[in-house]
Write a protein that holds these residues in place. Structure first.
Motif, PDB file in Angstrom:
ATOM      1  N   LEU A 171     -37.129  30.836  60.042  1.00  0.00           N
ATOM      2  CA  LEU A 171     -37.193  30.752  61.497  1.00  0.00           C
ATOM      3  C   LEU A 171     -38.194  29.677  61.892  1.00  0.00           C
ATOM      4  O   LEU A 171     -39.344  29.693  61.458  1.00  0.00           O
ATOM      5  CB  LEU A 171     -37.610  32.102  62.083  1.00  0.00           C
ATOM      6  N   ASN A 172     -37.730  28.735  62.732  1.00  0.00           N
ATOM      7  CA  ASN A 172     -38.579  27.676  63.266  1.00  0.00           C
ATOM      8  C   ASN A 172     -38.590  27.777  64.787  1.00  0.00           C
ATOM      9  O   ASN A 172     -37.522  27.842  65.411  1.00  0.00           O
ATOM     10  CB  ASN A 172     -38.063  26.306  62.845  1.00  0.00           C
ATOM     11  N   ILE A 173     -39.788  27.790  65.386  1.00  0.00           N
ATOM     12  CA  ILE A 173     -39.931  27.894  66.834  1.00  0.00           C
ATOM     13  C   ILE A 173     -40.710  26.679  67.318  1.00  0.00           C
ATOM     14  O   ILE A 173     -41.818  26.414  66.843  1.00  0.00           O
ATOM     15  CB  ILE A 173     -40.653  29.192  67.231  1.00  0.00           C
TER      16      ILE A 173
ATOM     17  N   ILE B 171     -44.145  28.114  63.407  1.00  0.00           N
ATOM     18  CA  ILE B 171     -44.282  28.163  64.854  1.00  0.00           C
ATOM     19  C   ILE B 171     -45.147  26.994  65.313  1.00  0.00           C
ATOM     20  O   ILE B 171     -46.280  26.832  64.852  1.00  0.00           O
ATOM     21  CB  ILE B 171     -44.923  29.479  65.329  1.00  0.00           C
ATOM     22  N   GLU B 172     -44.602  26.212  66.246  1.00  0.00           N
ATOM     23  CA  GLU B 172     -45.373  25.154  66.894  1.00  0.00           C
ATOM     24  C   GLU B 172     -46.172  25.800  68.023  1.00  0.00           C
ATOM     25  O   GLU B 172     -45.596  26.285  68.996  1.00  0.00           O
ATOM     26  CB  GLU B 172     -44.431  24.088  67.437  1.00  0.00           C
ATOM     27  N   VAL B 173     -47.518  25.805  67.886  1.00  0.00           N
ATOM     28  CA  VAL B 173     -48.340  26.554  68.835  1.00  0.00           C
ATOM     29  C   VAL B 173     -48.855  25.706  69.986  1.00  0.00           C
ATOM     30  O   VAL B 173     -49.316  26.241  70.999  1.00  0.00           O
ATOM     31  CB  VAL B 173     -49.534  27.216  68.110  1.00  0.00           C
ATOM     32  N   GLY B 174     -48.817  24.382  69.863  1.00  0.00           N
ATOM     33  CA  GLY B 174     -49.366  23.536  70.915  1.00  0.00           C
ATOM     34  C   GLY B 174     -50.883  23.537  70.886  1.00  0.00           C
ATOM     35  O   GLY B 174     -51.508  23.562  69.819  1.00  0.00           O
ATOM     36  N   ASN B 175     -51.500  23.545  72.062  1.00  0.00           N
ATOM     37  CA  ASN B 175     -52.951  23.513  72.178  1.00  0.00           C
ATOM     38  C   ASN B 175     -53.530  24.899  71.892  1.00  0.00           C
ATOM     39  O   ASN B 175     -53.227  25.862  72.608  1.00  0.00           O
ATOM     40  CB  ASN B 175     -53.346  23.066  73.583  1.00  0.00           C
ATOM     41  N   PRO B 176     -54.389  25.052  70.863  1.00  0.00           N
ATOM     42  CA  PRO B 176     -54.937  26.383  70.553  1.00  0.00           C
ATOM     43  C   PRO B 176     -55.778  26.960  71.687  1.00  0.00           C
ATOM     44  O   PRO B 176     -55.934  28.186  71.784  1.00  0.00           O
ATOM     45  CB  PRO B 176     -55.781  26.137  69.296  1.00  0.00           C
TER      46      PRO B 176
ATOM     47  N   ASP C   2     -43.833  32.581  53.682  1.00  0.00           N
ATOM     48  CA  ASP C   2     -44.870  31.693  54.192  1.00  0.00           C
ATOM     49  C   ASP C   2     -44.864  31.683  55.706  1.00  0.00           C
ATOM     50  O   ASP C   2     -43.795  31.639  56.334  1.00  0.00           O
ATOM     51  CB  ASP C   2     -44.676  30.277  53.675  1.00  0.00           C
ATOM     52  N   LEU C   3     -46.075  31.705  56.284  1.00  0.00           N
ATOM     53  CA  LEU C   3     -46.262  31.630  57.731  1.00  0.00           C
ATOM     54  C   LEU C   3     -47.075  30.377  58.031  1.00  0.00           C
ATOM     55  O   LEU C   3     -48.189  30.214  57.539  1.00  0.00           O
ATOM     56  CB  LEU C   3     -46.982  32.877  58.232  1.00  0.00           C
ATOM     57  N   ASN C   4     -46.506  29.515  58.855  1.00  0.00           N
ATOM     58  CA  ASN C   4     -47.150  28.248  59.201  1.00  0.00           C
ATOM     59  C   ASN C   4     -47.250  28.130  60.712  1.00  0.00           C
ATOM     60  O   ASN C   4     -46.232  28.030  61.401  1.00  0.00           O
ATOM     61  CB  ASN C   4     -46.356  27.084  58.610  1.00  0.00           C
ATOM     62  N   LEU C   5     -48.482  28.118  61.228  1.00  0.00           N
ATOM     63  CA  LEU C   5     -48.739  27.847  62.636  1.00  0.00           C
ATOM     64  C   LEU C   5     -49.239  26.422  62.743  1.00  0.00           C
ATOM     65  O   LEU C   5     -50.268  26.076  62.146  1.00  0.00           O
ATOM     66  CB  LEU C   5     -49.786  28.821  63.195  1.00  0.00           C
ATOM     67  N   ARG C   6     -48.528  25.584  63.475  1.00  0.00           N
ATOM     68  CA  ARG C   6     -48.868  24.164  63.469  1.00  0.00           C
ATOM     69  C   ARG C   6     -48.912  23.587  64.894  1.00  0.00           C
ATOM     70  O   ARG C   6     -48.437  24.206  65.808  1.00  0.00           O
ATOM     71  CB  ARG C   6     -47.854  23.369  62.623  1.00  0.00           C
TER      72      ARG C   6
END
Length: 209
Positions: free
Chosen positions: A131-133, A151-156, A205-209
């Protein structure tokens, strides 16, 4: 009054009538049977700032936020024709919508692209798959039993609360300064923003980017 329109196809769409702004939402539901998303991609209007729940069958998905006030679903890739075998149900009541996908092949199913309003408050549940968001700026509550979650989180700084965890696998969250691997890895942070992010993977794998 219940209106039923029966057309040939494998998808069932359930839309709560009157869900657009400025219109009252009556109790009856409108039921439409429509053709599969391989032949005719699914599309329905949805205003911004809605709560949207995606209850997905196992498979490969890409969820993309867009400027359009609508939800659209279509198959992509070299197995797109497998979309004929998948069922889709959509419900909308007040400020909450739910899209559910079931059926289809267990292995080698279609890759599916879901486009949603970018300001949606999103909940996703997926048993197995990838899953890619991307480009979703609202709250995000995402859980995956097994597979890879990106997940693309944008500005933290946009987030008031973030928690992420992996039972077995790698956890990478560069924007939040976290990288972990192994068993039962997690982190939790608070910030000055307004949004909430919850992400969990059972195995993968979990990737927050």
């Amino acid at each position: 009054m219940r209106n039923v329109v029966a057309l040939f196809g494998s998808f069932v769409l359930v839309v709560m009538a009157g869900a657009l702004p400025g219109r009252p939402v009556p109790s009856p539901q409108t039921h439409l049977s429509v053709s599969d998303i391989y032949t005719h991609p699914f599309e329905v209007d949805l205003p911004y700032d809605q709560k949207l729940s995606l209850d997905l069958r196992s498979g490969d998905y890409k969820v993309v936020g867009s400027t359009a006030e609508k939800v659209s679903v279509r198959t992509t890739g070299d197995r797109a024709e497998k979309g004929r075998e998948v069922s889709l149900t959509f419900k909308h009541m007040n400020n909450h919508a739910e899209l559910r996908m079931t059926g289809g092949p267990i292995n080698n199913g279609p890759s599916i692209l879901i486009e949603i309003p970018k300001a949606s408050n999103l909940t996703v549940r997926l048993p197995f798959g990838d899953l890619n968001i991307e480009g979703v700026s609202g709250d995000k509550d995402v859980e995956l039993h097994a597979g890879d979650l990106n997940i693309e989180v944008g500005n933290p700084a946009d987030y008031a609360h973030v928690d992420a965890s992996v039972n077995a696998g790698d956890l990478s969250a560069g924007p939040f300064g976290e990288t972990k691997d192994g068993l039962f890895r997690s982190f939790e942070k608070t910030g000055p923003g307004r949004y909430r992010l919850h992400a969990h993977v059972g195995a993968g794998d979990l990737n927050l980017r």
